[in-house]
Design an enzyme around this catalytic site. Structure first.
Site, PDB file in Angstrom:
ATOM      1  CB  SER A  26      -0.868   0.054   1.264  1.00 33.94           C
ATOM      2  OG  SER A  26      -1.741  -1.028   1.295  1.00 33.94           O
ATOM      3  CG  HIS A  57      -3.034  -2.200  -3.710  1.00 29.65           C
ATOM      4  ND1 HIS A  57      -2.085  -3.173  -3.467  1.00 29.65           N
ATOM      5  CD2 HIS A  57      -3.282  -1.617  -2.526  1.00 29.65           C
ATOM      6  CE1 HIS A  57      -1.797  -3.181  -2.177  1.00 29.65           C
ATOM      7  NE2 HIS A  57      -2.517  -2.248  -1.581  1.00 29.65           N
ATOM      8  CG  HIS A  79      -5.257  -7.213   0.044  1.00 30.05           C
ATOM      9  ND1 HIS A  79      -5.205  -6.333  -1.004  1.00 30.05           N
ATOM     10  CD2 HIS A  79      -4.171  -6.959   0.816  1.00 30.05           C
ATOM     11  CE1 HIS A  79      -4.127  -5.574  -0.889  1.00 30.05           C
ATOM     12  NE2 HIS A  79      -3.484  -5.933   0.212  1.00 30.05           N
ATOM     13  CE1 TYR A  81      -8.789  -5.425   1.573  1.00 27.40           C
ATOM     14  CE2 TYR A  81      -7.071  -6.373   2.928  1.00 27.40           C
ATOM     15  CZ  TYR A  81      -7.487  -5.422   2.031  1.00 27.40           C
ATOM     16  OH  TYR A  81      -6.612  -4.474   1.581  1.00 27.40           O
ATOM     17  CD  GLU A  82      -8.532  -6.685  -3.048  1.00 27.63           C
ATOM     18  OE1 GLU A  82      -8.830  -6.000  -4.028  1.00 27.63           O
ATOM     19  OE2 GLU A  82      -7.417  -7.226  -2.924  1.00 27.63           O
ATOM     20  CB  ALA A 109       1.110  -0.912   5.042  1.00 23.34           C
ATOM     21  CG  MET A 207      -5.250  -6.614   7.066  1.00 26.39           C
ATOM     22  SD  MET A 207      -6.570  -5.478   6.582  1.00 26.39           S
ATOM     23  CE  MET A 207      -6.709  -4.465   8.064  1.00 26.39           C
ATOM     24  CB  SER A 208      -1.033  -8.607   2.370  1.00 30.38           C
ATOM     25  OG  SER A 208       0.096  -7.924   2.861  1.00 30.38           O
ATOM     26  CG  ASN A 231      -1.269   1.597  11.620  1.00 33.27           C
ATOM     27  OD1 ASN A 231      -1.117   1.182  10.459  1.00 33.27           O
ATOM     28  ND2 ASN A 231      -1.817   0.858  12.565  1.00 33.27           N
ATOM     29  CG  HIS A 243      -6.758   2.372   3.255  1.00 37.43           C
ATOM     30  ND1 HIS A 243      -5.852   1.317   3.314  1.00 37.43           N
ATOM     31  CD2 HIS A 243      -6.793   2.748   1.949  1.00 37.43           C
ATOM     32  CE1 HIS A 243      -5.377   1.084   2.098  1.00 37.43           C
ATOM     33  NE2 HIS A 243      -5.932   1.937   1.257  1.00 37.43           N
TER      34      HIS A 243
HETATM   35  N1  HPA Z   1      -3.533  -3.852  11.173  1.00 31.65           N
HETATM   36  C1  HPA Z   1      -3.629  -4.669  10.106  1.00 31.65           C
HETATM   37  N2  HPA Z   1      -3.149  -4.351   8.912  1.00 31.65           N
HETATM   38  C2  HPA Z   1      -2.542  -3.161   8.777  1.00 31.65           C
HETATM   39  C3  HPA Z   1      -2.402  -2.273   9.855  1.00 31.65           C
HETATM   40  C4  HPA Z   1      -2.922  -2.639  11.115  1.00 31.65           C
HETATM   41  O1  HPA Z   1      -2.849  -1.895  12.114  1.00 31.65           O
HETATM   42  N3  HPA Z   1      -1.749  -1.181   9.365  1.00 31.65           N
HETATM   43  C5  HPA Z   1      -1.505  -1.427   8.067  1.00 31.65           C
HETATM   44  N4  HPA Z   1      -1.968  -2.626   7.698  1.00 31.65           N
END
Ligand code: HPA
Length: 268
Positions: A26, A57, A79, A81-82, A109, A207-208, A231, A243
């Site tokens: 990302s 993306h 992903h 989740y998509e 990320a 998440m990947s 973060n 996001h």
């Molecule tokens: N959690 C899950 N996936 C992420 C995060 C997070 O805090 N930050 C970026 N991708």
């Protein structure tokens, strides 16, 4: 799944040996625009390729000469989740294997869990934890790619990790190493989940990446993972997660990541 048809399609458009693939996470997409002499293929043109739906993306394979090496960039990944199956999420890995890719460099990320981590840190992934998610290898084994039961005790290539560390050191840039935990998303985690992941030994959460690493290991590729702490994870961060924040931190880290990648290419 017809990996060969996708590989043949690519081979009709690109010649040469491409040893290394870099998967851009990302916010890193803009890096691609700087590459000279590139051949771009949209995912939507490749038979069997899923199309990425997340903002930030792009959805293309970019074949480029980068620091004197032929490198494929995957700009936009898939992903779970998509709504893709794990087979679709990892489709590209086997296609790359068929066109000769040996090194898979994954970026992502993540939310930082380790108290020593802060937003903007780059982390060389040493190992991962997959929780609750099925394996992308569930179902009949395709013996042409690898064995039914494959070893994951060095899922992230020691040799590539050492090279990545050398690259950071040569540039006098700080880096961390850490364990990546994958959660399915798309919702960010709860503070209780983050505390649990910390107790389990995770340094960061995303998440990947994990499905691709499993499939790449299965077919004998060397894997390197570099996480950006975009973060602090839920409950550690004082602010609600978004996001936009993830993308913004990605954009901020792009230049540094670009430098590390250039340096690393010379060591491959
Ligand atoms: N959690 C899950 N996936 C992420 C995060 C997070 O805090 N930050 C970026 N991708």
């Amino acid at each position: 799944m017809n990996y060969q048809a996708a590989a043949d399609f690519i081979r009709q458009r690109v010649s040469g040996v491409f040893d290394t693939c870099v998967v851009l996470g990302s916010g890193y997409g803009s890096l691609i625009d700087k590459l000279p002499q590139k051949t771009t293929i949209s995912y939507s043109d490749i038979p069997g390729f899923p199309v990425s739906t997340v903002p930030g993306h792009k959805g293309e394979l970019v074949f480029a000469s980068f620091m004197g090496k032929n490198v494929v960039f995957l700009s936009g990944r898939f992903h779970f989740y998509e709504g893709y199956s794990l087979g679709e999420v990892t489709f590209y890995v086997r296609v790359l294997k068929l066109i000769g890719v040996k090194n898979l460099i994954l970026t992502n990320a993540t939310g930082g869990i380790n108290p020593d981590f802060k937003a903007g840190d780059l982390v060389v992934i040493s190992d991962h934890i997959k929780l609750g998610l099925q394996s992308p290898l569930f179902g009949p084994n395709d013996d042409s790619f690898g064995p039914r039961f494959h070893d994951m005790s060095c899922a992230y290539s020691l040799a590539l990790r050492e090279k990545a560390q050398k690259a950071f050191e040569a540039l006098q840039l700080p880096y961390k190493t850490g364990v990546y935990a994958m959660m399915g998303g798309p919702q960010f985690e709860t503070p209780a989940e983050i505390r649990a992941l910390g107790i389990l030994g995770a340094d960061m959460v995303g998440m990947s990446t994990v499905p691709e690493v499993i499939v790449a290991n299965h077919c004998g590729m060397e894997v390197l993972g570099i996480s950006l702490i975009s973060n602090l994870a839920a409950g550690i961060s004082k602010a609600p997660l978004s996001h936009e924040e993830v993308m913004e931190e990605g954009r901020r880290a792009t230049e540094t990541f670009w430098k590390v990648l250039r340096e690393l290419m010379q060591l491959l």
